[in-house]
Design a protein around this motif. Structure first.
Motif, mmCIF file in Angstrom:
data_model
loop_
_atom_site.group_PDB
_atom_site.id
_atom_site.type_symbol
_atom_site.label_atom_id
_atom_site.label_comp_id
_atom_site.label_asym_id
_atom_site.label_seq_id
_atom_site.Cartn_x
_atom_site.Cartn_y
_atom_site.Cartn_z
ATOM 1 N N TYR A 452 0.856 -1.188 0.000
ATOM 2 C CA TYR A 452 0.000 0.000 0.000
ATOM 3 C C TYR A 452 0.888 1.232 0.000
ATOM 4 O O TYR A 452 1.666 1.452 0.932
ATOM 5 N N VAL A 456 -6.061 5.796 2.355
ATOM 6 C CA VAL A 456 -7.271 6.208 1.637
ATOM 7 C C VAL A 456 -8.267 6.714 2.673
ATOM 8 O O VAL A 456 -8.560 6.022 3.643
ATOM 9 N N GLY A 460 -11.919 1.909 -0.586
ATOM 10 C CA GLY A 460 -10.666 1.468 -1.183
ATOM 11 C C GLY A 460 -10.016 0.271 -0.511
ATOM 12 O O GLY A 460 -8.877 -0.059 -0.844
ATOM 13 N N VAL A 501 -13.074 3.391 -4.267
ATOM 14 C CA VAL A 501 -12.503 4.496 -3.497
ATOM 15 C C VAL A 501 -13.577 5.559 -3.333
ATOM 16 O O VAL A 501 -14.030 6.151 -4.311
ATOM 17 N N LYS A 506 -5.977 6.089 -4.119
ATOM 18 C CA LYS A 506 -5.408 4.802 -3.707
ATOM 19 C C LYS A 506 -4.251 4.429 -4.626
ATOM 20 O O LYS A 506 -4.422 4.308 -5.835
#
Length: 540
Positions: A452, A456, A460, A501, A506
């Motif tokens: 990641y 977010v 997401g 999202v 994201k």
């Protein structure tokens, strides 16, 4: 009167300029569109300044002539008996008014503005019809996945949080109109309804032009078979202009009779979703429930999980132990926290931005890569040796899993756009997949890692409908799981998805590791162990 100008917005808004870029599938392209609008706004301001200057000049002439008329009003005969006044009156009508007309005809403001806009359309970023359609789909996707109220969404509220400016009645109408064109009639109704509610609240909501437009929207509702909203608009129009709109009385009586008779006809009833549509399946509804956190793992399974420090399984153990959190034991799903720094995630985003293209998926029919509406994002690929950060990411995964990263595919960096998502899918390939040439790529994906690269704000998450598990994006962390059983069979429980999202951007980096060269690291069991996941193979 403001209403005609408001109507013009529809004409401008629907003249979508066609170009090769794509902006709805990634948040990065939206920055270009914002810069485009800054330039267009400056051009429009220049035009307004020019016409204002011209209008002020004309206004001064008007004021002078009106002063003459006020003077004449005291004694018209006395005023006209003055030869100077008579001459000036004749002179104005003979030559001045021709000059005024000539000035209006020769006003270059409009021409300059249109020529400048034409140049900008050739050189600046503009959204395509596909972007407009994709954004409309994203709005309804967010509505349905997170069960958002249209009124709150139109007011700028997302899950009870005020994020931005409210939508105008024109915004709501154009969205409803686009959904109508796309034959998404169930979602058309609430947006047209919201549009008319906002219009009624406006200062010009009772003007004839507004009422004419409401009659037009009433026709939309009638054609869709939404008789109640059609009658509601008719009642409002008749309340304002009962004498001028008598023709609506017959329409209202007809619709009331259809409701009384229980007649259901219209586009909403004719264009119904097929029972075989995946979006009507239990699996898809489970996925949405996981995204909303309505469906969670059983507490009993959660109690067996633990967090621990992990020094690694690879050939080279890590000097700094990893902060490993178990999310699921069978299948094995873990999240490793703070594995890369915030600075490294920003560098990866910067490296990817110039190379982003629409994300593709494998076609089940011919093993080619295609773009689809069930995966809305943009991505690009890198070899791990292209940057030291990527080399470290590869080493981290080898340390944590023990797997041979020489069998890993290229690193994919991806960004999710407006309502960006990836519907439930398997990372591993089906039994009849055509692998092609005989290399490490001709084996299946044994494991997946997702780095990641951003937090977010809302939505997401990575959802596993069958576990059921939702993993929130956490900048700098790694999500890892095995796609295959020890026997090499597909583990259907690992079907997963990227939830839409809702707010934010994201960024992720995907790692897919193939089965080649892993037999000495993750050897097959003597017995096949895939039966536990078979009930999920054809889950409906």
């Amino acid at each position: 009167m403001k209403f005609p100008a408001a109507l013009t917005i529809f004409v401008i808004g629907l003249q979508i300029i066609i170009c090769n870029a794509e902006y709805f599938s990634s948040t990065t392209g939206l920055e270009q569109l914002l810069r485009t609008e800054v330039i267009l706004l400056a051009e429009l301001q220049n035009y307004v300044n020019e016409i204002t200057e011209h209008a002020e000049m004309l206004q001064s002439e008007i004021n002078a002539i009106q002063a003459e008329h006020l003077s004449a009003a005291d004694s018209i005969e006395g005023y006209l008996n003055n030869p100077v006044n008579a001459f000036r009156l004749i002179k104005r009508l003979h030559s001045d008014w021709e000059t005024f007309e000539s000035n209006v005809e020769q006003d270059a403001s409009r021409k300059n503005y249109l020529e400048a806009m034409a140049r900008h359309k050739e050189n600046l970023s503009h959204p395509t019809l596909e972007d407009f359609t994709g954004t409309a789909l994203a709005m309804t996707r967010l509505q349905q996945t997170y069960q958002l109220d249209v009124r709150e969404l139109a007011s700028g509220m997302l899950n009870g949080v005020k994020y931005g400016a409210a939508m105008s009645w024109q915004d709501c109408f154009v969205l409803g109109q686009q959904l109508y064109v796309m034959q998404d009639f169930n979602n058309t109704v609430p947006w047209l309804q919201q549009s008319m509610q906002l219009l009624v609240q406006q200062s010009y909501g009772k003007e004839s032009a507004s009422l004419d437009f409401m009659e037009t929207v009433m026709g939309y509702h009638e054609s869709m078979g939404d008789y109640q909203n059609a009658i509601h608009l008719i009642n409002h129009v008749l309340a304002v202009q009962p004498e001028q709109r008598l023709h609506l009385l017959e329409t209202r009586a007809h619709l009331e009779q259809l409701i009384s008779d229980g007649v259901k006809r219209g586009l909403m009833h004719e264009v119904a979703r097929s029972p075989d549509d995946y979006h009507s399946s239990n699996e898809y509804h489970m996925y949405q429930q996981v995204c909303r956190e309505e469906l969670k793992p059983e507490p009993a399974t959660q109690r067996k999980l633990r967090c621990r420090l992990h020094r690694g399984n690879g050939l080279r153990s890590s000097y700094q132990p990893y902060r490993l959190e178990e999310l699921h034991l069978d299948p094995y799903v873990i999240q490793v926290h703070d594995i890369i720094s915030a600075e490294e995630t920003i560098v990866l985003q910067q490296l990817a931005r110039p190379e982003l293209q629409r994300s593709m998926v494998y076609s089940l029919s011919n093993s080619e890569h295609i773009s689809t509406n069930f995966r809305i994002s943009q991505g690009t690929f890198f070899e791990y040796h292209e940057h030291p950060i990527m080399q470290r990411m590869s080493q981290h995964l080898e340390n944590i899993s023990g797997l041979d990263m020489r069998s890993a595919e290229q690193l994919q960096v991806a960004n999710y756009g407006i309502g960006g998502h990836y519907e439930p899918h398997m990372d591993s390939f089906s039994e009849n997949h055509n692998y092609g040439i005989n290399t490490y790529m001709s084996t299946n994906r044994v494991a997946t890692g997702i780095y990641y690269l951003s937090n977010v704000e809302a939505g997401g998450g990575t959802a596993f409908p069958f576990l059921p598990l939702l993993v929130e994006p956490e900048r700098g962390s790694l999500l890892f799981w095995y796609n295959l059983h020890r026997s090499g069979d597909l583990d259907y429980r690992t079907k997963h998805a990227g939830c839409p999202v809702l707010m934010g951007s994201k960024w992720i980096a995907n790692v897919w590791i193939r089965l080649s060269n892993q037999d000495h690291i993750r050897p097959c069991d003597l017995q096949r162990d895939h039966e536990i996941s078979l009930p999920y193979k054809d889950f409906k």
